[in-house]
Design a protein around this motif. Sequence first.
Motif, PDB file in Angstrom:
ATOM      1  N   LEU A 100       1.098  -1.424   0.526  1.00 41.34           N
ATOM      2  CA  LEU A 100       0.201   0.657   0.090  1.00 41.34           C
ATOM      3  C   LEU A 100       0.689   1.250  -0.047  1.00 41.34           C
ATOM      4  O   LEU A 100       0.897   2.462  -0.787  1.00 41.34           O
ATOM      5  CB  LEU A 100      -1.205  -0.319   1.173  1.00 41.34           C
ATOM      6  N   THR A 104       1.139   3.744  -2.973  1.00 37.57           N
ATOM      7  CA  THR A 104       0.618   5.325  -3.004  1.00 37.57           C
ATOM      8  C   THR A 104       1.479   6.675  -3.232  1.00 37.57           C
ATOM      9  O   THR A 104       1.590   7.230  -4.009  1.00 37.57           O
ATOM     10  CB  THR A 104       0.088   5.093  -1.183  1.00 37.57           C
ATOM     11  N   HIS A 158      -0.768   8.795   4.593  1.00 35.85           N
ATOM     12  CA  HIS A 158      -2.329   7.832   4.488  1.00 35.85           C
ATOM     13  C   HIS A 158      -1.572   6.714   4.734  1.00 35.85           C
ATOM     14  O   HIS A 158      -2.877   5.312   5.352  1.00 35.85           O
ATOM     15  CB  HIS A 158      -1.685   7.743   2.778  1.00 35.85           C
ATOM     16  N   THR A 159      -0.355   5.928   4.988  1.00 38.77           N
ATOM     17  CA  THR A 159      -0.651   4.701   5.758  1.00 38.77           C
ATOM     18  C   THR A 159      -0.038   4.346   6.541  1.00 38.77           C
ATOM     19  O   THR A 159      -1.146   3.235   7.156  1.00 38.77           O
ATOM     20  CB  THR A 159       0.928   3.951   5.095  1.00 38.77           C
ATOM     21  N   THR A 162      -4.333   4.715   7.989  1.00 33.44           N
ATOM     22  CA  THR A 162      -4.892   3.420   7.485  1.00 33.44           C
ATOM     23  C   THR A 162      -4.739   2.558   8.243  1.00 33.44           C
ATOM     24  O   THR A 162      -5.696   2.182   8.661  1.00 33.44           O
ATOM     25  CB  THR A 162      -4.867   3.682   5.911  1.00 33.44           C
ATOM     26  N   GLU A 179      -4.771  -1.881  -1.060  1.00 30.16           N
ATOM     27  CA  GLU A 179      -5.363  -0.719  -1.127  1.00 30.16           C
ATOM     28  C   GLU A 179      -5.824   0.331  -0.710  1.00 30.16           C
ATOM     29  O   GLU A 179      -6.191  -0.598   0.276  1.00 30.16           O
ATOM     30  CB  GLU A 179      -6.026  -0.297  -2.870  1.00 30.16           C
ATOM     31  N   ILE A 180      -6.125   1.518  -0.596  1.00 23.74           N
ATOM     32  CA  ILE A 180      -6.443   2.246   0.717  1.00 23.74           C
ATOM     33  C   ILE A 180      -8.386   2.090   0.536  1.00 23.74           C
ATOM     34  O   ILE A 180      -8.325   1.486   1.841  1.00 23.74           O
ATOM     35  CB  ILE A 180      -6.182   3.523   0.757  1.00 23.74           C
ATOM     36  N   TYR A 192     -12.812   5.523  10.318  1.00 26.79           N
ATOM     37  CA  TYR A 192     -12.159   5.639   9.013  1.00 26.79           C
ATOM     38  C   TYR A 192     -12.235   6.974   8.724  1.00 26.79           C
ATOM     39  O   TYR A 192     -11.552   7.407   7.320  1.00 26.79           O
ATOM     40  CB  TYR A 192     -13.040   4.663   8.078  1.00 26.79           C
ATOM     41  N   GLU A 195      -9.509   9.662   7.773  1.00 29.73           N
ATOM     42  CA  GLU A 195      -8.573   8.590   6.855  1.00 29.73           C
ATOM     43  C   GLU A 195      -9.506   9.589   5.752  1.00 29.73           C
ATOM     44  O   GLU A 195      -9.093  10.031   4.441  1.00 29.73           O
ATOM     45  CB  GLU A 195      -8.700   7.179   6.519  1.00 29.73           C
TER      46      GLU A 195
END
Length: 308
Positions: A100, A104, A158-159, A162, A179-180, A192, A195
């Motif tokens: 991921l 990304t 993001h990683t 998440t 994937e996200i 969530y 995010e």
Amino acid sequence: MSNSSSSISQFLLLAFADTRELQLLHFCLFLGIYLAALLGNGLIIITIACDHRLHTPMYFFLLNLSVLDLGCISTTVPKAMANSLWDTRAISYTGCVAQLFLFTFLFSTEYCLLTVMAYDRYIAICHPLRYGTLLGSRACVHMAAAAWASGFLNAVMHTANTFSLPICQGNAVDQFFCEIPQILKLSCSDAYLVETGFILFNVCLDFGCFVFIVVSYVQIFRAVLRIPSQQGRHKAFSTCLPHLAVVSLFLISAVFANVKPPSISSLFLDLVVAFLYSVVPPAVNPFIYSVRNQELKDAMWKLRTRCL
């Protein structure tokens, strides 16, 4: 399954097929695409690196794009091929995080780089006398570095966010790679939202880049149409149309993947769309850039004859 993601040791990716014959067919199909991407992008990288005539801003950015394309397709396809070959769906927790993050990172960097390449074409066509000043070697390195750094920071943000969310919905990922959006589906109902806020912020930045690219090409086409000679217009279009085709393929597939209505969403459609934006561009970009670029084709032919 525990409510905490810390208890998850692996995720289960979506399988392309259930029967052994179709799994092997999928493996062969992905192998062919992957080898084509390796050959095409590798050839562009080697050609640009070895031919001093191609040591210009446009080809410097194209070399970076080919490196990113190789990275993008190498992040997702080999694991999918291995799973099909060995009849498994598993990917380790660490492997999922790495996949991921890398996807990304590379995907975000590519979008930033395509924006920089639009600026390069704008200066080359609309302000040719200032091209050497505005796009010197130092400026090109700084812009490329900014694209890579932006992609890296975006991927880290993001990683980390998440995988900090608690997972309550099992470990089956409805996609052939991590994937996200698919990981967020496994998180607890309200967790969530943070995010999602990051994603909306990203969408705003991406839209800004998109507007910049559109405005750049409006100015480019206006300038090209004012060129008196047909040969001059053809040469200008031949350097711009490949980039425009790559941007269009990249944006259309990525935007559709993220904004398609839930009413038409399905596992098969999600799989096809993910294939279109993660696998197809790295494989076809070398062809798009070389088919109308006589200078690049001549350099490739010269490299081939020198090697033989």
